[in-house]
Design a protein around this motif. Structure first.
Motif, short mmCIF file in Angstrom:
data_model
loop_
_atom_site.label_atom_id
_atom_site.label_comp_id
_atom_site.label_asym_id
_atom_site.label_seq_id
_atom_site.Cartn_x
_atom_site.Cartn_y
_atom_site.Cartn_z
N HIS A 16 0.81 -1.22 0.00
CA HIS A 16 0.00 0.00 0.00
C HIS A 16 0.84 1.27 0.00
O HIS A 16 0.60 2.20 -0.77
CB HIS A 16 -0.94 0.00 1.21
N GLY A 17 1.82 1.32 0.89
CA GLY A 17 2.61 2.54 1.03
C GLY A 17 2.06 3.44 2.12
O GLY A 17 0.90 3.32 2.52
N SER A 18 2.92 4.33 2.61
CA SER A 18 2.53 5.23 3.69
C SER A 18 3.47 6.41 3.72
O SER A 18 4.65 6.30 3.35
CB SER A 18 2.61 4.47 5.03
N PRO A 19 2.99 7.57 4.17
CA PRO A 19 3.89 8.72 4.35
C PRO A 19 4.84 8.54 5.53
O PRO A 19 5.78 9.31 5.70
CB PRO A 19 2.92 9.89 4.58
N GLN A 20 4.58 7.51 6.35
CA GLN A 20 5.44 7.25 7.50
C GLN A 20 6.64 6.39 7.08
O GLN A 20 6.48 5.26 6.62
CB GLN A 20 4.66 6.51 8.60
N PRO A 21 7.85 6.90 7.23
CA PRO A 21 9.06 6.17 6.80
C PRO A 21 9.19 4.79 7.42
O PRO A 21 9.66 3.85 6.77
CB PRO A 21 10.21 7.10 7.25
N GLU A 22 8.79 4.66 8.70
CA GLU A 22 8.94 3.36 9.37
C GLU A 22 8.04 2.30 8.74
O GLU A 22 8.37 1.11 8.74
CB GLU A 22 8.67 3.48 10.87
N TRP A 23 6.89 2.71 8.21
CA TRP A 23 5.97 1.80 7.53
C TRP A 23 6.66 1.23 6.29
O TRP A 23 6.71 0.02 6.07
CB TRP A 23 4.70 2.55 7.14
N SER A 65 1.90 -2.87 9.07
CA SER A 65 2.85 -2.03 9.79
C SER A 65 2.13 -1.11 10.76
O SER A 65 0.95 -0.80 10.58
CB SER A 65 3.68 -1.20 8.80
N THR A 66 2.86 -0.68 11.76
CA THR A 66 2.27 0.18 12.78
C THR A 66 1.97 1.56 12.21
O THR A 66 2.45 1.93 11.15
CB THR A 66 3.21 0.29 13.99
N GLY A 67 1.16 2.31 12.93
CA GLY A 67 0.78 3.63 12.45
C GLY A 67 -0.50 4.09 13.10
O GLY A 67 -0.86 3.66 14.20
N TYR A 68 -1.21 4.96 12.42
CA TYR A 68 -2.39 5.63 12.95
C TYR A 68 -3.46 4.66 13.46
O TYR A 68 -4.00 4.84 14.55
CB TYR A 68 -2.97 6.53 11.86
N PHE A 69 -3.74 3.61 12.70
CA PHE A 69 -4.80 2.69 13.10
C PHE A 69 -4.45 1.95 14.39
O PHE A 69 -5.29 1.78 15.28
CB PHE A 69 -5.11 1.69 11.98
N LEU A 70 -3.21 1.51 14.51
CA LEU A 70 -2.79 0.74 15.69
C LEU A 70 -2.57 1.64 16.91
O LEU A 70 -2.88 1.25 18.03
CB LEU A 70 -1.52 -0.06 15.40
#
Length: 255
Positions: free
Chosen positions: A11-18, A206-211
């Protein structure tokens, strides 16, 4: 002469760690025949789009692209639009702004992670650290889900199958809930009222807003076990990718 190459699509994400989590998993993939591998994202990652990945593989002389769909569920609308843009289907099931990709090679597209046994193992490995009394606990898998008819049913079917597999792996009672439709709090509260301790197992790569924000907000005020960990990183994810590539390659050779 044919030459296969693997295209890992996420999917991709603006978050580098994702992005880093996906790239690190892909970096551990070992494919046969010295096959070229490209990692691509649907959006939010500069110079790593799906078209970039296709172009990179074709520049290496690849005639057959093996597309690994690194998504959790068949119910994702992104699976539908990517299949359309790759030329696998004549029209998407849901309207999309995604245009057809420029492809000279033949495309061979795999399935998302779904209820694969390795995925069930990953889920259990991530949630097991908060298990303290298995006989009184329930694992509640939490996925994104969908508000769109047709896609919601695919999410539900996949989550039902994965829930069964996680139950077999863990030995615990298992259930699932989806953010769309919004039944996470209802399911968790129901199990608590039955005297079960609820362990939350998020079905996100990957971790992020939802988690970090959405799931805790849905469960505010309730008592539950939660590591907050996504499926990545996990050593079985590269294994799953490798198996996908091998299956696509075997199918390609029989066509």
């Amino acid at each position: 002469m044919t030459k296969a190459g693997a295209l890992i699509i996420s999917h991709g994400s603006p978050q580098p760690e994702w992005v880093q989590a996906v790239e690190e998993a892909a970096g551990e993939v070992r494919v046969k025949e010295h096959m070229p591998v490209a990692v691509s994202f649907l959006g939010n990652v500069e110079d790593a789009s799906i078209q970039h990945g296709i172009d990179a593989l074709e520049a290496e002389g690849v005639t057959d692209i093996l597309a690994v769909m690194l998504f959790v569920s068949e119910g994702s609308t992104h699976i539908d639009e990517i299949q359309y843009a790759l030329g696998i289907k004549d029209a998407p099931d849901k309207e999309t702004d995604l245009e057809r990709f420029r492809i000279a090679a033949r495309m061979h597209v795999g399935r998302p992670m779904g209820d694969d046994p390795d995925v069930a193992r990953m889920v259990w490995d991530k949630v097991s650290p908060v298990s303290v009394d298995p006989e009184r606990e329930v694992i509640l898998l939490v996925g994104h889900g969908s508000i769109h008819d047709g896609f919601r049913q695919r999410w539900e079917a996949g989550a039902t199958a994965l829930t069964k597999r996680v139950g077999e792996v863990s030995g615990l009672v298992c259930d699932y809930a989806l953010l769309n439709p919004d039944n996470v709090r209802i399911k968790a509260r129901d199990w608590l009222e039955k005297g079960r301790r609820v362990l939350i197992a998020p079905l996100f790569l990957s971790t992020g807003y939802f988690l970090q924000t959405v799931i805790p907000r849905k469960l505010e005020g309730l008592t539950y076990g939660y590591t907050g960990e996504a499926l990545l990183p996990h050593p079985l994810l590269p294994v799953w990718i490798e198996r996908q590539v091998e299956e696509l390659l075997a199918a390609m050779k029989t066509e």
